[in-house]
Design a protein around this motif. Structure first.
Motif, PDB file in Angstrom:
ATOM      1  N   GLU A  49      23.555  21.270   6.148  1.00 48.65           N
ATOM      2  CA  GLU A  49      23.407  20.102   5.280  1.00 48.65           C
ATOM      3  C   GLU A  49      24.614  19.165   5.305  1.00 48.65           C
ATOM      4  OE1 GLU A  49      20.489  19.297   3.893  1.00 48.65           O
ATOM      5  OE2 GLU A  49      19.785  21.077   4.966  1.00 48.65           O
ATOM      6  N   ASN A  50      25.589  19.423   6.152  1.00 51.72           N
ATOM      7  CA  ASN A  50      26.796  18.590   6.212  1.00 51.72           C
ATOM      8  C   ASN A  50      26.657  17.553   7.324  1.00 51.72           C
ATOM      9  OD1 ASN A  50      29.316  17.460   6.498  1.00 51.72           O
ATOM     10  ND2 ASN A  50      30.420  19.393   6.487  1.00 51.72           N
ATOM     11  N   PRO A  51      26.543  16.265   6.975  1.00 47.19           N
ATOM     12  CA  PRO A  51      26.356  15.243   8.005  1.00 47.19           C
ATOM     13  C   PRO A  51      27.536  15.113   8.974  1.00 47.19           C
ATOM     14  CG  PRO A  51      26.501  14.230   5.831  1.00 47.19           C
ATOM     15  CD  PRO A  51      26.515  15.714   5.634  1.00 47.19           C
ATOM     16  N   ARG A  52      28.671  15.699   8.653  1.00 47.93           N
ATOM     17  CA  ARG A  52      29.833  15.631   9.539  1.00 47.93           C
ATOM     18  C   ARG A  52      29.839  16.762  10.573  1.00 47.93           C
ATOM     19  NH1 ARG A  52      34.891  16.014   7.651  1.00 47.93           N
ATOM     20  NH2 ARG A  52      35.605  14.425   9.110  1.00 47.93           N
ATOM     21  N   THR A  53      28.903  17.683  10.466  1.00 44.36           N
ATOM     22  CA  THR A  53      28.874  18.837  11.361  1.00 44.36           C
ATOM     23  C   THR A  53      28.903  18.402  12.820  1.00 44.36           C
ATOM     24  OG1 THR A  53      27.707  20.206   9.768  1.00 44.36           O
ATOM     25  CG2 THR A  53      27.495  20.833  12.070  1.00 44.36           C
ATOM     26  N   GLY A  54      29.874  18.947  13.563  1.00 48.86           N
ATOM     27  CA  GLY A  54      30.016  18.645  14.978  1.00 48.86           C
ATOM     28  C   GLY A  54      30.585  17.278  15.281  1.00 48.86           C
ATOM     29  N   LYS A  55      30.923  16.512  14.245  1.00 49.80           N
ATOM     30  CA  LYS A  55      31.365  15.125  14.429  1.00 49.80           C
ATOM     31  C   LYS A  55      32.702  14.832  13.763  1.00 49.80           C
ATOM     32  CE  LYS A  55      27.144  14.253  15.934  1.00 49.80           C
ATOM     33  NZ  LYS A  55      26.832  15.072  17.034  1.00 49.80           N
ATOM     34  N   THR A  56      33.446  15.868  13.364  1.00 52.70           N
ATOM     35  CA  THR A  56      34.676  15.622  12.595  1.00 52.70           C
ATOM     36  C   THR A  56      35.844  15.178  13.449  1.00 52.70           C
ATOM     37  OG1 THR A  56      35.509  17.881  12.787  1.00 52.70           O
ATOM     38  CG2 THR A  56      34.005  17.404  10.931  1.00 52.70           C
ATOM     39  N   GLY A  57      35.819  15.529  14.723  1.00 49.24           N
ATOM     40  CA  GLY A  57      36.972  15.242  15.567  1.00 49.24           C
ATOM     41  C   GLY A  57      38.194  16.036  15.148  1.00 49.24           C
ATOM     42  N   GLY A  58      37.973  17.068  14.342  1.00 46.50           N
ATOM     43  CA  GLY A  58      39.068  17.927  13.921  1.00 46.50           C
ATOM     44  C   GLY A  58      39.807  17.468  12.686  1.00 46.50           C
ATOM     45  N   LEU A  59      39.270  16.446  11.994  1.00 42.62           N
ATOM     46  CA  LEU A  59      39.929  15.937  10.798  1.00 42.62           C
ATOM     47  C   LEU A  59      39.011  16.023   9.590  1.00 42.62           C
ATOM     48  CD1 LEU A  59      41.588  12.705  12.251  1.00 42.62           C
ATOM     49  CD2 LEU A  59      42.686  14.909  11.800  1.00 42.62           C
ATOM     50  N   SER A  60      39.593  16.434   8.467  1.00 46.17           N
ATOM     51  CA  SER A  60      38.846  16.463   7.214  1.00 46.17           C
ATOM     52  C   SER A  60      38.635  15.031   6.735  1.00 46.17           C
ATOM     53  CB  SER A  60      39.630  17.255   6.163  1.00 46.17           C
ATOM     54  OG  SER A  60      40.737  16.495   5.704  1.00 46.17           O
ATOM     55  N   PRO A  61      37.774  14.817   5.726  1.00 47.17           N
ATOM     56  CA  PRO A  61      37.580  13.460   5.195  1.00 47.17           C
ATOM     57  C   PRO A  61      38.882  12.834   4.687  1.00 47.17           C
ATOM     58  CG  PRO A  61      35.801  14.867   4.456  1.00 47.17           C
ATOM     59  CD  PRO A  61      36.815  15.755   5.136  1.00 47.17           C
ATOM     60  N   SER A  62      39.831  13.674   4.252  1.00 45.46           N
ATOM     61  CA  SER A  62      41.107  13.142   3.759  1.00 45.46           C
ATOM     62  C   SER A  62      42.145  12.993   4.871  1.00 45.46           C
ATOM     63  CB  SER A  62      41.661  14.051   2.657  1.00 45.46           C
ATOM     64  OG  SER A  62      41.966  15.330   3.193  1.00 45.46           O
ATOM     65  N   GLY A  63      41.765  13.321   6.109  1.00 43.12           N
ATOM     66  CA  GLY A  63      42.672  13.149   7.236  1.00 43.12           C
ATOM     67  C   GLY A  63      43.464  14.382   7.623  1.00 43.12           C
ATOM     68  N   GLN A  64      43.240  15.500   6.924  1.00 37.04           N
ATOM     69  CA  GLN A  64      43.932  16.742   7.267  1.00 37.04           C
ATOM     70  C   GLN A  64      43.352  17.308   8.562  1.00 37.04           C
ATOM     71  OE1 GLN A  64      46.514  18.217   5.540  1.00 37.04           O
ATOM     72  NE2 GLN A  64      46.516  16.376   4.264  1.00 37.04           N
ATOM     73  N   LYS A  65      44.220  17.820   9.423  1.00 38.75           N
ATOM     74  CA  LYS A  65      43.788  18.403  10.687  1.00 38.75           C
ATOM     75  C   LYS A  65      43.261  19.823  10.445  1.00 38.75           C
ATOM     76  CE  LYS A  65      45.017  18.724  15.493  1.00 38.75           C
ATOM     77  NZ  LYS A  65      43.797  18.183  15.983  1.00 38.75           N
ATOM     78  N   TYR A  66      42.069  20.115  10.994  1.00 33.19           N
ATOM     79  CA  TYR A  66      41.510  21.463  10.927  1.00 33.19           C
ATOM     80  C   TYR A  66      42.185  22.356  11.964  1.00 33.19           C
ATOM     81  CZ  TYR A  66      37.526  19.482   8.328  1.00 33.19           C
ATOM     82  OH  TYR A  66      36.727  18.864   7.402  1.00 33.19           O
ATOM     83  N   ARG A  67      42.256  23.666  11.675  1.00 31.05           N
ATOM     84  CA  ARG A  67      42.763  24.611  12.672  1.00 31.05           C
ATOM     85  C   ARG A  67      41.758  24.777  13.808  1.00 31.05           C
ATOM     86  NH1 ARG A  67      44.598  29.423   8.827  1.00 31.05           N
ATOM     87  NH2 ARG A  67      42.390  29.220   8.466  1.00 31.05           N
ATOM     88  N   HIS A  68      40.467  24.749  13.485  1.00 33.17           N
ATOM     89  CA  HIS A  68      39.408  24.807  14.486  1.00 33.17           C
ATOM     90  C   HIS A  68      38.197  24.096  13.909  1.00 33.17           C
ATOM     91  CE1 HIS A  68      37.621  28.124  12.154  1.00 33.17           C
ATOM     92  NE2 HIS A  68      38.847  28.577  12.047  1.00 33.17           N
ATOM     93  N   TRP A  69      37.320  23.617  14.798  1.00 32.35           N
ATOM     94  CA  TRP A  69      36.152  22.865  14.342  1.00 32.35           C
ATOM     95  C   TRP A  69      35.095  22.846  15.451  1.00 32.35           C
ATOM     96  CZ3 TRP A  69      40.830  20.904  15.708  1.00 32.35           C
ATOM     97  CH2 TRP A  69      40.868  20.047  16.802  1.00 32.35           C
ATOM     98  N   ALA A  70      33.881  22.552  15.044  1.00 34.62           N
ATOM     99  CA  ALA A  70      32.778  22.453  16.001  1.00 34.62           C
ATOM    100  C   ALA A  70      32.948  21.188  16.826  1.00 34.62           C
ATOM    101  CB  ALA A  70      31.436  22.430  15.278  1.00 34.62           C
ATOM    102  N   THR A  71      32.812  21.345  18.125  1.00 32.59           N
ATOM    103  CA  THR A  71      32.929  20.191  19.010  1.00 32.59           C
ATOM    104  C   THR A  71      31.575  19.769  19.577  1.00 32.59           C
ATOM    105  OG1 THR A  71      33.395  21.647  20.867  1.00 32.59           O
ATOM    106  CG2 THR A  71      35.297  20.760  19.671  1.00 32.59           C
ATOM    107  N   VAL A  72      30.560  20.578  19.345  1.00 33.04           N
ATOM    108  CA  VAL A  72      29.195  20.249  19.755  1.00 33.04           C
ATOM    109  C   VAL A  72      28.260  20.580  18.606  1.00 33.04           C
ATOM    110  CG1 VAL A  72      29.633  20.681  22.200  1.00 33.04           C
ATOM    111  CG2 VAL A  72      28.750  22.515  20.765  1.00 33.04           C
ATOM    112  N   GLY A  73      27.060  20.078  18.699  1.00 33.80           N
ATOM    113  CA  GLY A  73      26.049  20.364  17.677  1.00 33.80           C
ATOM    114  C   GLY A  73      25.998  19.282  16.618  1.00 33.80           C
TER     115      GLY A  73
END
Length: 141
Positions: free
Chosen positions: A78-102
């Protein structure tokens, strides 16, 4: 009319219907996993519990339950950002890992795509499961 025709074939028709539903659900699962499910560390794809082992037959009703059961599957779906974050949270924090496809709605989209032609595919599968003995009136053909 379909119920009347199913009754005429009795238990064999129920078993063929159950197999047809199972096959359709498995097809949707494969589409979801191969084209839509996001991949970060692979949990959704590798550890999913997706389709019941068999469809349920209760009286004249045949059903199957399918879906992702991982602890975070619903929130990712249900998260519209799934697979589309580019590794950044909505507040600009860098994720340690994230989905790059899907993408989000990774089960809903292939299910909606499968709706087109589903009844004809189910009817064909049921007919084939009964050795091709169904009349055209059974499946509207």
């Amino acid at each position: 009319e379909v119920l009347r025709n199913l009754s005429a074939y009795g238990q064999n028709a129920k078993a063929a219907s159950a197999q047809a539903l199972y096959d359709e659900a498995r097809s949707i699962e494969n589409e979801s996993l191969s084209r839509y499910a996001p991949v970060d560390q692979g949990g959704l794809r590798s550890e999913h519990a997706f389709v019941d082992e068999a469809a349920k037959i209760e009286g004249n009703n045949v059903s199957i339950t399918f879906g992702y059961t991982g602890p975070y599957a619903a929130s990712v779906h249900e998260n519209p950002r799934t697979g589309k974050t580019g590794g950044l949270s909505p507040s600009g924090q860098k994720y340690r890992h994230w989905a790059t496809v899907g993408q989000w709605k990774f089960l809903e989209v292939p299910l909606l795509n499968a709706e087109r032609g589903m009844l004809a595919r189910l009817a064909d599968r049921i007919r084939n499961g009964l050795g091709g003995r169904l009349s055209a009136a059974f499946y509207g053909g």
